[in-house]
Design a protein around this motif. Sequence first.
Motif, PDB file in Angstrom:
ATOM      1  N   GLY A   1      42.412  -3.238  39.673  1.00 58.16           N
ATOM      2  CA  GLY A   1      41.328  -4.130  40.090  1.00 58.16           C
ATOM      3  C   GLY A   1      41.245  -5.350  39.215  1.00 58.16           C
ATOM      4  O   GLY A   1      41.125  -6.477  39.701  1.00 58.16           O
ATOM      5  N   LEU A   2      41.361  -5.142  37.904  1.00 53.28           N
ATOM      6  CA  LEU A   2      41.283  -6.265  36.975  1.00 53.28           C
ATOM      7  C   LEU A   2      42.437  -7.228  37.214  1.00 53.28           C
ATOM      8  O   LEU A   2      42.271  -8.439  37.267  1.00 53.28           O
ATOM      9  N   ARG A   3      43.626  -6.650  37.413  1.00 52.38           N
ATOM     10  CA  ARG A   3      44.782  -7.511  37.614  1.00 52.38           C
ATOM     11  C   ARG A   3      44.616  -8.364  38.868  1.00 52.38           C
ATOM     12  O   ARG A   3      44.968  -9.533  38.895  1.00 52.38           O
ATOM     13  N   GLN A   4      44.041  -7.743  39.897  1.00 54.47           N
ATOM     14  CA  GLN A   4      43.839  -8.497  41.137  1.00 54.47           C
ATOM     15  C   GLN A   4      42.838  -9.633  40.955  1.00 54.47           C
ATOM     16  O   GLN A   4      43.069 -10.745  41.413  1.00 54.47           O
ATOM     17  N   SER A   5      41.728  -9.337  40.269  1.00 57.21           N
ATOM     18  CA  SER A   5      40.739 -10.413  40.122  1.00 57.21           C
ATOM     19  C   SER A   5      41.284 -11.515  39.216  1.00 57.21           C
ATOM     20  O   SER A   5      41.010 -12.697  39.418  1.00 57.21           O
ATOM     21  N   MET A  20      40.499 -27.166  30.474  1.00 53.80           N
ATOM     22  CA  MET A  20      39.858 -25.855  30.410  1.00 53.80           C
ATOM     23  C   MET A  20      40.323 -24.971  31.564  1.00 53.80           C
ATOM     24  O   MET A  20      40.581 -23.791  31.381  1.00 53.80           O
ATOM     25  N   PHE A  21      40.489 -25.555  32.747  1.00 55.35           N
ATOM     26  CA  PHE A  21      41.052 -24.799  33.879  1.00 55.35           C
ATOM     27  C   PHE A  21      42.431 -24.268  33.490  1.00 55.35           C
ATOM     28  O   PHE A  21      42.786 -23.136  33.766  1.00 55.35           O
ATOM     29  N   MET A  22      43.206 -25.126  32.838  1.00 53.65           N
ATOM     30  CA  MET A  22      44.552 -24.746  32.418  1.00 53.65           C
ATOM     31  C   MET A  22      44.494 -23.564  31.461  1.00 53.65           C
ATOM     32  O   MET A  22      45.256 -22.599  31.604  1.00 53.65           O
ATOM     33  N   LEU A  23      43.580 -23.639  30.484  1.00 51.76           N
ATOM     34  CA  LEU A  23      43.475 -22.555  29.500  1.00 51.76           C
ATOM     35  C   LEU A  23      43.122 -21.250  30.198  1.00 51.76           C
ATOM     36  O   LEU A  23      43.737 -20.206  29.941  1.00 51.76           O
ATOM     37  N   VAL A  24      42.166 -21.306  31.121  1.00 47.85           N
ATOM     38  CA  VAL A  24      41.770 -20.093  31.847  1.00 47.85           C
ATOM     39  C   VAL A  24      42.923 -19.624  32.737  1.00 47.85           C
ATOM     40  O   VAL A  24      43.183 -18.424  32.847  1.00 47.85           O
ATOM     41  N   ALA A  25      43.644 -20.573  33.346  1.00 53.63           N
ATOM     42  CA  ALA A  25      44.778 -20.194  34.193  1.00 53.63           C
ATOM     43  C   ALA A  25      45.858 -19.511  33.362  1.00 53.63           C
ATOM     44  O   ALA A  25      46.454 -18.520  33.799  1.00 53.63           O
ATOM     45  N   ILE A  26      46.121 -20.004  32.144  1.00 56.18           N
ATOM     46  CA  ILE A  26      47.147 -19.387  31.298  1.00 56.18           C
ATOM     47  C   ILE A  26      46.721 -17.969  30.935  1.00 56.18           C
ATOM     48  O   ILE A  26      47.485 -17.007  31.086  1.00 56.18           O
ATOM     49  N   LEU A  27      45.462 -17.823  30.470  1.00 59.61           N
ATOM     50  CA  LEU A  27      45.012 -16.504  30.019  1.00 59.61           C
ATOM     51  C   LEU A  27      44.991 -15.510  31.180  1.00 59.61           C
ATOM     52  O   LEU A  27      45.478 -14.382  31.053  1.00 59.61           O
ATOM     53  N   SER A  28      44.469 -15.936  32.335  1.00 66.17           N
ATOM     54  CA  SER A  28      44.442 -14.998  33.459  1.00 66.17           C
ATOM     55  C   SER A  28      45.855 -14.735  33.970  1.00 66.17           C
ATOM     56  O   SER A  28      46.158 -13.645  34.451  1.00 66.17           O
ATOM     57  N   GLY A  29      46.736 -15.713  33.834  1.00 68.86           N
ATOM     58  CA  GLY A  29      48.136 -15.512  34.213  1.00 68.86           C
ATOM     59  C   GLY A  29      48.801 -14.453  33.348  1.00 68.86           C
ATOM     60  O   GLY A  29      49.570 -13.627  33.842  1.00 68.86           O
ATOM     61  N   ALA A  89      36.406 -19.843  27.343  1.00 76.33           N
ATOM     62  CA  ALA A  89      37.492 -19.251  28.130  1.00 76.33           C
ATOM     63  C   ALA A  89      37.276 -17.752  28.301  1.00 76.33           C
ATOM     64  O   ALA A  89      37.499 -17.196  29.378  1.00 76.33           O
ATOM     65  N   THR A  90      36.812 -17.080  27.227  1.00 73.86           N
ATOM     66  CA  THR A  90      36.597 -15.631  27.305  1.00 73.86           C
ATOM     67  C   THR A  90      35.499 -15.310  28.317  1.00 73.86           C
ATOM     68  O   THR A  90      35.659 -14.412  29.151  1.00 73.86           O
ATOM     69  N   ILE A  91      34.387 -16.047  28.255  1.00 72.77           N
ATOM     70  CA  ILE A  91      33.304 -15.770  29.203  1.00 72.77           C
ATOM     71  C   ILE A  91      33.784 -16.042  30.635  1.00 72.77           C
ATOM     72  O   ILE A  91      33.468 -15.297  31.553  1.00 72.77           O
ATOM     73  N   ALA A  92      34.585 -17.102  30.809  1.00 74.84           N
ATOM     74  CA  ALA A  92      35.084 -17.408  32.153  1.00 74.84           C
ATOM     75  C   ALA A  92      35.918 -16.245  32.685  1.00 74.84           C
ATOM     76  O   ALA A  92      35.814 -15.875  33.855  1.00 74.84           O
ATOM     77  N   PHE A  99      34.954 -13.238  36.030  1.00 71.42           N
ATOM     78  CA  PHE A  99      35.707 -12.764  37.193  1.00 71.42           C
ATOM     79  C   PHE A  99      36.273 -11.365  36.968  1.00 71.42           C
ATOM     80  O   PHE A  99      36.657 -10.686  37.914  1.00 71.42           O
ATOM     81  N   GLY A 100      36.336 -10.940  35.719  1.00 75.16           N
ATOM     82  CA  GLY A 100      36.921  -9.633  35.424  1.00 75.16           C
ATOM     83  C   GLY A 100      35.923  -8.494  35.563  1.00 75.16           C
ATOM     84  O   GLY A 100      36.295  -7.387  35.958  1.00 75.16           O
ATOM     85  N   LEU A 101      34.650  -8.744  35.235  1.00 72.94           N
ATOM     86  CA  LEU A 101      33.647  -7.675  35.313  1.00 72.94           C
ATOM     87  C   LEU A 101      33.473  -7.255  36.764  1.00 72.94           C
ATOM     88  O   LEU A 101      33.404  -8.069  37.664  1.00 72.94           O
ATOM     89  N   ARG A 102      33.368  -5.942  36.982  1.00 70.77           N
ATOM     90  CA  ARG A 102      33.281  -5.422  38.331  1.00 70.77           C
ATOM     91  C   ARG A 102      31.943  -5.774  38.973  1.00 70.77           C
ATOM     92  O   ARG A 102      31.882  -6.171  40.127  1.00 70.77           O
TER      93      ARG A 102
END
Lengths: 520, 113
Positions: free
Chosen positions: A4-8, A151-160, B73-76, B80-83
Amino acid sequence: MKEGLRQSMALLHTWTGLLLGWLLFAMFATGTSAYFQDEITRWMQPEITGSADPVTSAEGAVRFLQRTAPDATSWYISLPNSRSATTQVYWQAAEGQKRGKRADTSAVLDQSGREVSTRDTRGGYFLYRFHFDLHYIPVLWARYLVGVAAMFMLVAILSGIITHKKIFADFFMLRFNKGQRSWLDAHNVTAVIALPFHLMITFTGLVTLAIMYMPWGIAANYADRTAFQDAVFGKSVEVARSGNPAPLVAVAPLMRTASAAWDGKRVGYVKITNPGDSTAMVNIARASEGAIGSRGEEISFNGITGRPADHSMAKGAALATESVMIGLHAGRYAEYGLRWLYFLSGLGGTIMVGSGLVLWTVKRRTKLPDPSHPHFGFRLVEKLNIATVAGFPAGIAAYFLANRLLPLSMAERADHEINSLFLTWLAVFVWAVVRPSARAWPEALGLTAALFAAVPVVNALTTSRGLPASLLAGDWLFVSFDLVMLVLAAGFAKGARRAARKRAEGPRAVRRKTPEAMAA
Amino acid sequence: MAKSAANARTTGPAGRRIGRWNVASRIVAAVPANYLVTSLATACLARLLAHGLAVNPAEASVTATLLSFAIFATIALFAFGLRSVSRLWLWLAVSGGVLGAALWLSLGMGGRL
């Protein structure tokens, strides 16, 4: 890890990457070129040859300013570094005088203090400024927009990273001619190989304008920003002119004193306030290539006696960290080996953003209810992708071509060079909109390849510093510039060929893997 | 057509459908609410370091500012990560409240330059 986490996180990665992806592509492309901004400027000013000594240049600049702006409030002298040959001077008109245009209070000088006669161009400096100031829009808005994109980039990298299953295996995984899989591989390889660079460059990029994006840490402890700046950089005492003329001290010995205090590192910048007055001050700053930290050392001298004046800058771990972060981002300290690594990593980042944008459409095309008539959102992304991934580099090539082709005597010539970049970009966008996407891709990529290939040819035809002549003369700067243009041309030509082949085969044929495709 | 595509995309964890409001509320949490909480955290940390731990105020402010981007970045990611969306907002409200109160108290006690 939970699915689930990976999907979100995959969802977050997809949308943060897409929304400002086109802006990020342009930022990455110009930021990458900015690592060679001095070299690009030298290529764009082919009339200037040789190198310059900073001390002689400073003396020449002072002579020029004494003739041109004797009663200015202050003079700013940006000295040549080991990669450039000219001195930039700016001056602030005396109070009461109206402020003229930038061209009226600045000049480019040679080592002896004569204004250089070269074509009017903003050179590599424009690409550097576009990286965070953009163009045609107010600088303040541009910087906020660029900050949001970062900031979008940073979040995109981390979520990637969280989305990614086999980060290590993907170091070695690049499968060509496999449709979606190849795009994903290209995206992963460029992202993973230079991952530390991407994280570093994005975070430090935010830090370069941190006070603008997150002013509350300073607001919590200081009444205003000036109070903070005074605490960090030392109080800037603006002394009014006394009106008693006094001859300015010679700058060369002061520069030697400063250099000696910095273990022989060169001087990058000289600022003289109230020149010719008894209150004159000379500030000397260390060249930014001397150390990683961007906040260079600075020494102030009395402008009459030449005695060092009190100038204390706050020191501490956090300030030093910030200074090094900004220095790492700008890479001014890097010598050529490291500079090329910066350039290649930036190129990797540009490809990462571009392939990610393309991947968005490749992934969704097969799932479309009717792939021959995609919905508006899909078409918009596809058109913007063509316009940006092919069109923006085409604009950069056009910028270089305009530098060689526009008449030298043209009024506002430098602005027209810049306009050619954006007109080309616009033209590719219009082309992408009016043509079917499957045709527009190879055509636009082919155009970009042709424009880059034309740069060395036009250079050879319009100057005496073409590739053969540069090779013979051992002029490695010009040789490298022309070769990079040819490599870029080859890369875009390859992309154009692949896109054309894909169109000929159609999406189905790719998956069936015809014998011709295997052989090719 | 576009709607069905959007629904297909947002089939969430465990096959649950994520509604539009769920996504919209996470976006509000991830951007404006996040910026507010991060700003409060940055200001609090700068005050705490400077006044609580006697760090040089310039150092304290810069430390907090440098950390702020990591906090944002962590809060962002958590947004989306929290269920559970309600738990997400509870976290944001509680931390925003505590940080806001702490900052208000700290400013009220004076010492502001």
